[in-house]
Motif scaffolding. Structure first.
Motif, PDB file in Angstrom:
ATOM      1  N   ILE A 293       0.821  -1.286   0.099  1.00 27.81           N
ATOM      2  CA  ILE A 293       0.030  -0.017  -0.083  1.00 27.81           C
ATOM      3  C   ILE A 293       0.956   1.238   0.004  1.00 27.81           C
ATOM      4  CG2 ILE A 293      -2.022   1.083   1.078  1.00 27.81           C
ATOM      5  CD1 ILE A 293      -2.526  -1.715  -0.049  1.00 27.81           C
ATOM      6  N   ARG A 294       0.935   1.817  -1.129  1.00 28.75           N
ATOM      7  CA  ARG A 294       1.830   3.129  -1.038  1.00 28.75           C
ATOM      8  C   ARG A 294       1.185   4.278  -1.032  1.00 28.75           C
ATOM      9  NH1 ARG A 294       4.805   1.206  -7.116  1.00 28.75           N
ATOM     10  NH2 ARG A 294       5.639  -0.406  -6.098  1.00 28.75           N
ATOM     11  N   PRO A 295       2.033   5.592  -0.809  1.00 27.84           N
ATOM     12  CA  PRO A 295       1.326   6.992  -0.516  1.00 27.84           C
ATOM     13  C   PRO A 295       0.500   7.171  -1.636  1.00 27.84           C
ATOM     14  CG  PRO A 295       3.596   6.902   0.180  1.00 27.84           C
ATOM     15  CD  PRO A 295       3.331   5.458  -0.581  1.00 27.84           C
ATOM     16  N   ILE A 296      -0.540   8.227  -1.467  1.00 26.03           N
ATOM     17  CA  ILE A 296      -1.197   8.849  -2.517  1.00 26.03           C
ATOM     18  C   ILE A 296      -0.463   9.462  -3.558  1.00 26.03           C
ATOM     19  CG2 ILE A 296      -2.764  10.291  -3.017  1.00 26.03           C
ATOM     20  CD1 ILE A 296      -4.354   9.507  -0.440  1.00 26.03           C
TER      21      ILE A 296
ATOM     22  N   ALA B 175     -13.946  27.353   9.199  1.00 25.44           N
ATOM     23  CA  ALA B 175     -13.693  27.531   7.547  1.00 25.44           C
ATOM     24  C   ALA B 175     -12.462  26.954   7.307  1.00 25.44           C
ATOM     25  CB  ALA B 175     -13.928  28.861   7.406  1.00 25.44           C
ATOM     26  N   LEU B 176     -12.502  25.901   6.198  1.00 27.06           N
ATOM     27  CA  LEU B 176     -11.152  25.263   5.758  1.00 27.06           C
ATOM     28  C   LEU B 176     -10.626  25.979   4.377  1.00 27.06           C
ATOM     29  CD1 LEU B 176     -11.805  21.640   6.289  1.00 27.06           C
ATOM     30  CD2 LEU B 176     -10.403  22.900   7.627  1.00 27.06           C
ATOM     31  N   ASP B 177      -9.947  26.701   4.506  1.00 23.62           N
ATOM     32  CA  ASP B 177      -9.416  27.470   3.142  1.00 23.62           C
ATOM     33  C   ASP B 177      -8.798  26.492   2.369  1.00 23.62           C
ATOM     34  OD1 ASP B 177      -8.024  28.996   1.451  1.00 23.62           O
ATOM     35  OD2 ASP B 177      -7.959  30.941   2.658  1.00 23.62           O
ATOM     36  N   GLU B 178      -8.919  26.067   1.167  1.00 24.77           N
ATOM     37  CA  GLU B 178      -8.229  25.291   0.524  1.00 24.77           C
ATOM     38  C   GLU B 178      -7.055  25.648  -0.022  1.00 24.77           C
ATOM     39  OE1 GLU B 178     -10.332  23.629  -2.775  1.00 24.77           O
ATOM     40  OE2 GLU B 178     -12.050  23.262  -1.908  1.00 24.77           O
ATOM     41  N   ARG B 179      -6.550  26.775   0.032  1.00 26.89           N
ATOM     42  CA  ARG B 179      -5.103  27.327  -0.194  1.00 26.89           C
ATOM     43  C   ARG B 179      -4.196  26.928   0.869  1.00 26.89           C
ATOM     44  NH1 ARG B 179      -5.198  33.524  -1.449  1.00 26.89           N
ATOM     45  NH2 ARG B 179      -6.407  33.221   0.532  1.00 26.89           N
ATOM     46  N   VAL B 180      -4.837  27.061   2.339  1.00 23.55           N
ATOM     47  CA  VAL B 180      -4.059  26.802   3.575  1.00 23.55           C
ATOM     48  C   VAL B 180      -3.682  25.333   3.502  1.00 23.55           C
ATOM     49  CG1 VAL B 180      -4.166  26.959   5.776  1.00 23.55           C
ATOM     50  CG2 VAL B 180      -4.743  28.795   4.593  1.00 23.55           C
ATOM     51  N   VAL B 181      -4.941  24.743   3.135  1.00 22.12           N
ATOM     52  CA  VAL B 181      -4.418  23.153   3.180  1.00 22.12           C
ATOM     53  C   VAL B 181      -3.949  22.725   1.947  1.00 22.12           C
ATOM     54  CG1 VAL B 181      -5.636  20.971   3.086  1.00 22.12           C
ATOM     55  CG2 VAL B 181      -6.862  22.785   4.423  1.00 22.12           C
ATOM     56  N   GLU B 182      -3.623  23.420   0.974  1.00 19.85           N
ATOM     57  CA  GLU B 182      -2.795  22.951  -0.038  1.00 19.85           C
ATOM     58  C   GLU B 182      -1.282  23.313   0.175  1.00 19.85           C
ATOM     59  OE1 GLU B 182      -1.462  24.895  -4.528  1.00 19.85           O
ATOM     60  OE2 GLU B 182      -3.227  25.762  -3.604  1.00 19.85           O
ATOM     61  N   VAL B 183      -0.882  24.195   1.179  1.00 16.57           N
ATOM     62  CA  VAL B 183       0.399  24.421   1.541  1.00 16.57           C
ATOM     63  C   VAL B 183       0.717  23.138   2.517  1.00 16.57           C
ATOM     64  CG1 VAL B 183       1.747  25.751   3.269  1.00 16.57           C
ATOM     65  CG2 VAL B 183       0.286  26.817   1.540  1.00 16.57           C
ATOM     66  N   LEU B 184      -0.172  22.731   3.233  1.00 23.78           N
ATOM     67  CA  LEU B 184       0.348  21.595   4.309  1.00 23.78           C
ATOM     68  C   LEU B 184       0.512  20.287   3.238  1.00 23.78           C
ATOM     69  CD1 LEU B 184       0.230  19.863   7.052  1.00 23.78           C
ATOM     70  CD2 LEU B 184      -2.408  19.439   6.550  1.00 23.78           C
ATOM     71  N   VAL B 185      -0.475  19.728   2.429  1.00 22.52           N
ATOM     72  CA  VAL B 185      -0.431  18.716   1.520  1.00 22.52           C
ATOM     73  C   VAL B 185       0.680  18.850   0.580  1.00 22.52           C
ATOM     74  CG1 VAL B 185      -1.620  17.470  -0.136  1.00 22.52           C
ATOM     75  CG2 VAL B 185      -2.919  18.591   1.676  1.00 22.52           C
ATOM     76  N   THR B 186       0.937  19.955   0.260  1.00 23.61           N
ATOM     77  CA  THR B 186       2.119  20.074  -0.697  1.00 23.61           C
ATOM     78  C   THR B 186       3.574  19.826  -0.067  1.00 23.61           C
ATOM     79  OG1 THR B 186       0.865  21.841  -2.334  1.00 23.61           O
ATOM     80  CG2 THR B 186       3.334  21.602  -2.351  1.00 23.61           C
ATOM     81  N   LEU B 187       3.755  20.577   1.102  1.00 22.62           N
ATOM     82  CA  LEU B 187       4.815  20.221   1.954  1.00 22.62           C
ATOM     83  C   LEU B 187       4.917  18.922   2.450  1.00 22.62           C
ATOM     84  CD1 LEU B 187       4.692  23.229   4.318  1.00 22.62           C
ATOM     85  CD2 LEU B 187       6.389  22.968   2.872  1.00 22.62           C
TER      86      LEU B 187
ATOM     87  N   ALA C 204      -1.134  14.435   7.618  1.00 22.80           N
ATOM     88  CA  ALA C 204      -1.701  15.458   7.164  1.00 22.80           C
ATOM     89  C   ALA C 204      -2.758  15.845   7.852  1.00 22.80           C
ATOM     90  CB  ALA C 204      -1.374  15.471   5.815  1.00 22.80           C
ATOM     91  N   VAL C 205      -3.901  14.871   8.006  1.00 23.05           N
ATOM     92  CA  VAL C 205      -5.351  14.667   8.338  1.00 23.05           C
ATOM     93  C   VAL C 205      -4.887  15.536   9.810  1.00 23.05           C
ATOM     94  CG1 VAL C 205      -7.321  13.839   9.148  1.00 23.05           C
ATOM     95  CG2 VAL C 205      -6.312  13.375   6.826  1.00 23.05           C
ATOM     96  N   SER C 206      -4.106  14.642  10.787  1.00 20.62           N
ATOM     97  CA  SER C 206      -3.953  15.080  11.894  1.00 20.62           C
ATOM     98  C   SER C 206      -3.546  16.719  12.105  1.00 20.62           C
ATOM     99  CB  SER C 206      -3.147  14.039  12.636  1.00 20.62           C
ATOM    100  OG  SER C 206      -3.548  12.711  12.562  1.00 20.62           O
ATOM    101  N   VAL C 207      -2.609  16.898  11.280  1.00 17.25           N
ATOM    102  CA  VAL C 207      -1.999  18.193  11.598  1.00 17.25           C
ATOM    103  C   VAL C 207      -3.223  19.303  11.170  1.00 17.25           C
ATOM    104  CG1 VAL C 207      -0.509  20.068  10.432  1.00 17.25           C
ATOM    105  CG2 VAL C 207       0.455  17.456  11.232  1.00 17.25           C
TER     106      VAL C 207
ATOM    107  N   ASP D 169      -8.133  15.922  -1.541  1.00 16.05           N
ATOM    108  CA  ASP D 169      -9.620  15.751  -1.453  1.00 16.05           C
ATOM    109  C   ASP D 169      -9.659  14.855  -0.094  1.00 16.05           C
ATOM    110  OD1 ASP D 169     -12.214  15.046  -2.485  1.00 16.05           O
ATOM    111  OD2 ASP D 169     -11.549  12.955  -2.520  1.00 16.05           O
ATOM    112  N   VAL D 170      -8.582  13.836   0.057  1.00 19.06           N
ATOM    113  CA  VAL D 170      -8.948  13.147   1.314  1.00 19.06           C
ATOM    114  C   VAL D 170      -8.601  13.921   2.698  1.00 19.06           C
ATOM    115  CG1 VAL D 170      -7.697  11.290   2.708  1.00 19.06           C
ATOM    116  CG2 VAL D 170      -8.086  10.972   0.083  1.00 19.06           C
ATOM    117  N   VAL D 171      -7.688  14.514   2.502  1.00 17.47           N
ATOM    118  CA  VAL D 171      -7.384  15.675   3.778  1.00 17.47           C
ATOM    119  C   VAL D 171      -8.686  16.750   4.128  1.00 17.47           C
ATOM    120  CG1 VAL D 171      -5.952  17.408   4.718  1.00 17.47           C
ATOM    121  CG2 VAL D 171      -5.139  15.510   3.504  1.00 17.47           C
ATOM    122  N   LEU D 172      -8.962  17.410   3.083  1.00 14.37           N
ATOM    123  CA  LEU D 172     -10.217  18.167   3.218  1.00 14.37           C
ATOM    124  C   LEU D 172     -11.538  17.347   3.890  1.00 14.37           C
ATOM    125  CD1 LEU D 172      -9.867  20.332   0.201  1.00 14.37           C
ATOM    126  CD2 LEU D 172      -9.610  21.204   2.458  1.00 14.37           C
TER     127      LEU D 172
END
Length: 367
Positions: A228-231, A257-269, A297-300, A239-242
């Motif tokens: 089972i590999r990382p996404i 309020a979940l700003d997708e741009r903020v979550v994008e920073v996390l997921v990209t990092l 990432a979900v936990s963070v 999509d999964v994290v949000l």
């Protein structure tokens, strides 16, 4: 009133078969495909439950190549068990829970490898009170989840199987090979437990942490392995994290309020530091001590949401996120601090957009 509402929420998380009861009932009711003996739905129905079906209103619950999912489902149709191997945080346990919920309608028959040190924890023990009054009888028998799975014809989950001593791993061999457990204390047919149709074993093991014990070679031969590999794709991981953070926030009773741009920073990092490669294909540092998985990432993001709810007025910002990213990324590897700084200087600094510039402005948190 608020206190009563809080008291009513006693379970932090329900098993998959409870959470997705309506979806399971819908798939079972409309399932026209061939159903393996002992299963509650066809392999195609199980696949739809895992990977989702927009036309039927079935949520996607696991992200993986369809071929991988089909191979796992088919392996559980056979008399061999299935071992899910992968890095920590790749949702192996979640996948095993979903499989058990879809196949057997019960994902709670679970063994924890690190907690098993003797055969009684693996197969059965005795109710001492009944044993003293009646002697060894079926009513005095206390079956483990493994034995219950055999008796009831259900899928059994074995978490972190490599953490179980090899001598006990080998005790599973007769279960997988012969589908039988002999209880010498019980006379005659009562002492022979034959597995019912529908019984099988789905196990998990971390590829970078084999635990205290190695996998039994004989047991390996009796199980199909699936990595089972990382996404792979950022959009899928977003999509999964949000989706999962929104669920975690609802369970915690917070409205952020979940700003997708903020979550994008996390997921990209996480995505880049985990893979050692930027989205545009350039090599970058990998962190040695952190498991930068989708689950992490979900936990963070959930922790940052709680921070925003209790301290920030209900809107999650890059600053909330950065504090928790640092705590997650910098574990017990001193060199990771240097690597993270270098990543910010070479990859984060030149990126356009307010959210990336806010992350760059907070680089002093790494010091």
């Amino acid at each position: 009133m608020k206190q009563n509402k809080q008291a009513a929420r006693s379970a932090q998380r329900e098993p998959a078969e409870v959470t997705y009861r309506e979806e399971l009932e819908k798939l079972i009711a409309m399932d026209l495909g061939p159903i393996p003996p002992g299963w509650q739905m066809s392999p195609r129905g199980v696949e739809k439950f895992l990977l989702g079906d927009e036309t039927l209103g079935i949520e996607r619950k696991f992200v993986a190549d369809r071929g991988v999912v089909v191979r796992i489902i088919i392996s559980l149709c056979t008399s061999r068990g299935c071992l899910l191997v992968g890095e920590p945080g790749t949702a192996k346990s979640w996948l095993s829970e979903l499989l058990a919920a879809a196949i057997s309608g019960n994902s709670t028959l679970t063994l924890q490898g690190g907690a098993i040190t003797q055969v009684s924890q693996l197969l059965y023990s005795w109710n001492e009170a009944i044993l003293h009054s009646e002697g060894p009888t079926l009513s005095a028998l206390v079956p483990t989840p493994l034995l219950r799975g055999m008796m009831e014809g259900r899928l059994v989950r074995f978490e972190e199987i490599a953490r179980c001593p090899q001598s006990l791993q080998d005790a599973i061999l007769s279960v997988l090979s012969d589908r039988v457990v002999v209880i010498p204390e019980l006379a005659g047919e009562e002492g022979v437990i034959l597995a019912r149709e529908g019984f099988n074993l789905v196990a998990t093991s971390n590829s970078i942490d084999e635990g205290v014990h190695s996998m039994s070679a004989a047991l390996k031969r009796r199980m199909d392995f699936e990595e089972i590999r990382p996404i792979r794709h950022l959009a899928d991981e977003m999509d999964v994290v949000l989706r999962e953070v929104a669920k975690a926030n609802r369970r915690a009773g917070v409205e952020v309020a979940l700003d997708e741009r903020v979550v994008e920073v996390l997921v990209t990092l996480f995505h880049e530091l985990r893979n050692g490669q930027t989205l545009d294909g350039r090599s970058t540092d990998r962190l040695a001590g952190a498991a930068l998985s989708t689950a992490e990432a979900v936990s963070v993001a959930h922790a940052a949401s709680l921070n925003a709810w209790y301290y920030g007025g209900g809107a999650m910002t890059v600053e909330h996120l950065m504090h928790h990213i640092i705590g997650s990324a910098l574990k017990d590897q001193p060199e990771d601090r240097r690597r993270l700084k270098h990543y910010f200087e070479t990859t984060v600094a030149p990126r356009k957009g307010d959210h990336w510039q806010q992350a760059w402005a907070l680089r002093s948190l790494i010091n």
